[in-house]
Design an enzyme around this catalytic site. Sequence first.
Site, mmCIF file in Angstrom:
data_model
loop_
_atom_site.group_PDB
_atom_site.id
_atom_site.type_symbol
_atom_site.label_atom_id
_atom_site.label_comp_id
_atom_site.label_asym_id
_atom_site.label_seq_id
_atom_site.Cartn_x
_atom_site.Cartn_y
_atom_site.Cartn_z
ATOM 1 N N HIS A 76 97.927 111.343 -17.260
ATOM 2 C CA HIS A 76 99.132 112.029 -16.760
ATOM 3 C C HIS A 76 100.275 112.011 -17.770
ATOM 4 C CE1 HIS A 76 100.703 108.059 -15.214
ATOM 5 N NE2 HIS A 76 101.852 108.638 -15.490
ATOM 6 N N ASP A 121 92.627 108.456 -14.801
ATOM 7 C CA ASP A 121 93.926 108.565 -15.472
ATOM 8 C C ASP A 121 93.908 107.853 -16.825
ATOM 9 O OD1 ASP A 121 96.517 109.284 -15.899
ATOM 10 O OD2 ASP A 121 97.386 107.957 -14.379
ATOM 11 N N GLN A 207 108.862 103.401 -13.989
ATOM 12 C CA GLN A 207 108.908 104.683 -14.679
ATOM 13 C C GLN A 207 109.029 104.478 -16.196
ATOM 14 O OE1 GLN A 207 110.718 104.116 -11.850
ATOM 15 N NE2 GLN A 207 109.793 105.585 -10.466
ATOM 16 N N GLY A 208 108.127 105.094 -16.928
ATOM 17 C CA GLY A 208 108.123 104.973 -18.384
ATOM 18 C C GLY A 208 107.160 103.921 -18.909
ATOM 19 N N ASP A 209 106.630 103.099 -18.030
ATOM 20 C CA ASP A 209 105.579 102.160 -18.438
ATOM 21 C C ASP A 209 104.204 102.801 -18.375
ATOM 22 O OD1 ASP A 209 107.316 99.952 -18.866
ATOM 23 O OD2 ASP A 209 107.346 99.554 -16.708
ATOM 24 N N SER A 210 104.103 103.949 -17.737
ATOM 25 C CA SER A 210 102.836 104.653 -17.590
ATOM 26 C C SER A 210 102.104 104.766 -18.917
ATOM 27 C CB SER A 210 103.076 106.077 -17.083
ATOM 28 O OG SER A 210 103.195 106.084 -15.694
HETATM 29 C C1 4AZ Z 1 105.883 105.797 -13.454
HETATM 30 O O1 4AZ Z 1 106.505 106.672 -12.891
HETATM 31 C C2 4AZ Z 1 105.443 104.637 -12.674
HETATM 32 N N1 4AZ Z 1 105.186 100.625 -9.811
HETATM 33 C C3 4AZ Z 1 104.691 103.662 -13.285
HETATM 34 C C4 4AZ Z 1 104.274 102.581 -12.557
HETATM 35 C C5 4AZ Z 1 104.606 102.474 -11.238
HETATM 36 C C6 4AZ Z 1 105.373 103.432 -10.628
HETATM 37 C C7 4AZ Z 1 105.789 104.522 -11.359
HETATM 38 C C8 4AZ Z 1 104.132 101.277 -10.484
HETATM 39 O O2 4AZ Z 1 105.622 105.866 -14.657
#
Ligand code: 4AZ
Length: 263
Positions: A76, A121, A207-210
């Site tokens: 993603h 993913d 958010q942003g750790d993805s």
């Molecule tokens: C993100 O949006 C996201 N709590 C990454 C990890 C988590 C939630 C959102 C898990 O990148």
Amino acid sequence: MRFFLGTLRRTVAVGAAAVAALALTATAAVADDPTPRPGVVGGTAAQQGEFPWMVRLSMGCGGSLYTQQIVLTAAHCVNGSGANTSITATAGVADLSSSQAIKVKSTQVIQAPGYNGSGKDWALIKLAKPVNLPTLKTADTPAYNNGTFTIAGWGADREGGAQQRQLLKATVPFVDDAACQQAYGNLIPDEEICAGYLTQGGVDTCQGDSGGPMFRKDGAGAWIQVGIVSWGQGCARPQYPGVYTEVSTFAADIKSAAASLGG
Ligand code: 4AZ
């Protein structure tokens, strides 16, 4: 129906804005704040060199060095497969503003075959040249899908918060599929693995750790990647653990995709 992935995708779509915000944050931090706050919820600052295979990607995601020239990240986080020179990987630093940062452009991307927004993913990004840094081993059996995991990233340090200049780390316990399925109702148990403090919350990726790794020590004491930051309902909320791509399930697919990129 993957209700929460919509939230994730919006996060990636604003990646450029997040990076712009990070640049502002970093400038302000240099001017007024000698100890910039790190990312991830409920974590502490990682030391320079502690996780040398951690990579920050310019669309606002994390990643890990699968080889010295291939970054493993989340499907993603990328737009599809093929030639792609638009991504910059920043490696070799905990502080993204460090003059020691190694920055390398992408040349090609492989998004997981069959990726349609739920499950699968994972993605690989080939770099224009190798970086002389350690790589992170990936789990190719489910043996390590248990215990306590380390998470790390430059993402938000609270739900709705800013991207971070300094790499942050935390540890989170494994959450079994039944409990995670009870929380979300739409888990894909063979493709996803959950972690977090189920009743308390408080520690999580955000958010942003993805795209970044979730990892632990293997039987020989070496770091091994068991997950890829994928999604969740908010960040660090009680009853909503983080959801990660189950790396062992895709180990063979990732290996053959990497081979097709020339290792
Ligand atoms: C993100 O949006 C996201 N709590 C990454 C990890 C988590 C939630 C959102 C898990 O990148």
